[in-house]
Design a protein around this motif. Structure first.
Motif, PDB file in Angstrom:
ATOM      1  N   LEU A 156       0.828  -1.206   0.000  1.00 18.32           N
ATOM      2  CA  LEU A 156       0.000   0.000   0.000  1.00 18.32           C
ATOM      3  C   LEU A 156       0.864   1.258   0.000  1.00 18.32           C
ATOM      4  N   TRP A 160       0.709   4.353  -2.574  1.00 20.63           N
ATOM      5  CA  TRP A 160       0.610   5.706  -2.025  1.00 20.63           C
ATOM      6  C   TRP A 160       1.670   6.627  -2.630  1.00 20.63           C
ATOM      7  N   ILE A 167      -5.147   5.275   0.162  1.00 23.05           N
ATOM      8  CA  ILE A 167      -5.020   3.870   0.551  1.00 23.05           C
ATOM      9  C   ILE A 167      -5.840   3.534   1.787  1.00 23.05           C
ATOM     10  N   HIS A 337      -2.638  -8.700   1.958  1.00 24.37           N
ATOM     11  CA  HIS A 337      -1.617  -7.653   2.004  1.00 24.37           C
ATOM     12  C   HIS A 337      -0.844  -7.898   3.289  1.00 24.37           C
TER      13      HIS A 337
END
Length: 366
Positions: A156, A160, A167, A337
């Motif tokens: 993420l 970003w 995000i 993630h």
């Protein structure tokens, strides 16, 4: 978007040979043995498997019992030289054809959506060899690339910094749409009448619309100053061509993390207030997948850029949301993630990652 064309149903089917159903019963070619293999569209007569000698997957762990889903990975089709055509799709020319958003929808809609950086991050050419080289190293069980220097992935924080997209926020909850639900959405959110909505759904053969139809609708809404409908048509077209099809984030991530890979050029006019992905320009010349395999096989810890955003932190600081560990969901798509598996990408020491053997249980919760 990476797609394959061919008889994918043979592997894992009930009538397939036993050796093709058992991931551990087939020998995976070593990295050196597959360096000269290219994507082939010529049918192979001999596809029988042979006993596995414990070498594991090329570019991945040797313990194949931990990678139960890799048997049907697109990389297996490439290594085995089977009748597969791998295709990477880009819709950037369609974004350019749509053009910049009308001034009347920029501030109240496009900027407010947080998607405005996608209007500029347009990689027109595709480096197919570079993409396929990393596809071969991707393991869906961990959502990471398995490389000689360890695991890495697009986090993420990368999104970003590279794309300047938000995000954090609520999960996108969607469901499979029935025909009438699709008609209602098109008439309510895009302002078309029922006849036009039905015609487009019938033309598209499902709960979806064509990019060309969205462009025509956008132009018509702008001519009639229907700005809210025009903004939705524009954003739908933009998202469909970039987030769900373009590989700008993947390319930019590779260029930042792997300085020696790719045939990119650095844009002289780039400034740090812009998304990091805008720093690069991709030319027509692409990488040969055989060369990418050799480069990936030879990766060393010192040859990596583990902290590529030092100069960019003034514009995009590391936020706590970037360290989120769990599952990300867009409709029915659920992906892990797991930044704890790639802590070196955040400047931390990397311990041995834990084993995720409860995948089916975790997915059932979602």
């Amino acid at each position: 978007m990476v797609r394959t064309r061919g008889n994918l149903s043979r592997r894992g089917s009930n009538d397939a040979p036993e050796s093709s159903r058992q991931g551990g019963a087939r020998k995976r070619p070593t990295a050196s043995a597959r360096k000269g293999n290219e994507v082939s569209d010529v049918p192979q007569e001999d596809e029988q498997g042979i006993d596995n000698d414990g070498e594991g997957f090329p570019g991945g762990p040797y313990d194949t019992s931990l990678l139960t889903r890799y048997e049907d990975h697109v990389a297996r089709m490439i290594w085995d030289g089977q009748d597969r055509v791998v295709k990477v799709v880009s819709h950037i020319k369609k974004v350019k054809k749509l053009g910049r958003p009308h001034p009347s929808i920029v501030a109240p809609f496009v900027l407010a959506s947080g998607l405005s950086p996608l209007c500029d991050i347009l990689y027109e050419y595709i480096d197919l060899g570079l993409v396929l080289g990393f596809v071969e190293r991707w393991h869906p069980e961990t959502n990471t690339f398995h490389l000689p220097i360890g695991e890495m992935t697009i986090t993420l924080d990368d999104v970003w910094s590279l794309l300047h997209l938000p995000i954090s926020g609520n999960f996108c909850s969607t469901k499979n749409l029935e025909y009438e639900d699709s008609v209602e959405i098109l008439t309510t959110l895009l302002g078309v009448d029922r006849a036009m909505a039905c015609m487009e759904l019938n033309q598209s053969r499902g709960a979806q619309v064509r990019l060309s139809w969205l462009r025509e609708l956008y132009d018509n809404c702008c001519e009639n100053e229907l700005w809210e409908f025009a903004a939705r048509a524009y954003l739908l077209h933009l998202v469909g061509c970039t987030i769900f099809a373009n590989k700008s984030a993947t390319y930019a991530w590779i260029y930042k993390r792997f300085p020696t890979l790719g045939r990119k050029q650095v844009r002289d006019t780039y400034v740090e207030t812009e998304p990091r992905a805008l720093r690069y320009v991709i030319g027509r010349v692409i990488s040969a997948i055989a060369d990418v395999r050799v480069q990936l096989d030879g990766l060393t810890y010192d040859g990596m850029n583990w902290n590529p955003y030092v100069a960019h932190r003034a514009a995009r600081q590391l936020v706590t949301h970037g360290m989120f560990s769990g599952f990300l969901r867009v409709g029915t798509l659920v992906h892990r993630h797991l930044p704890e598996r790639v802590l070196r990408q955040f400047g931390f020491m990397q311990p041995i990652p834990q084993c995720y053997e409860t995948e089916s249980l975790l997915y059932s919760v979602w």
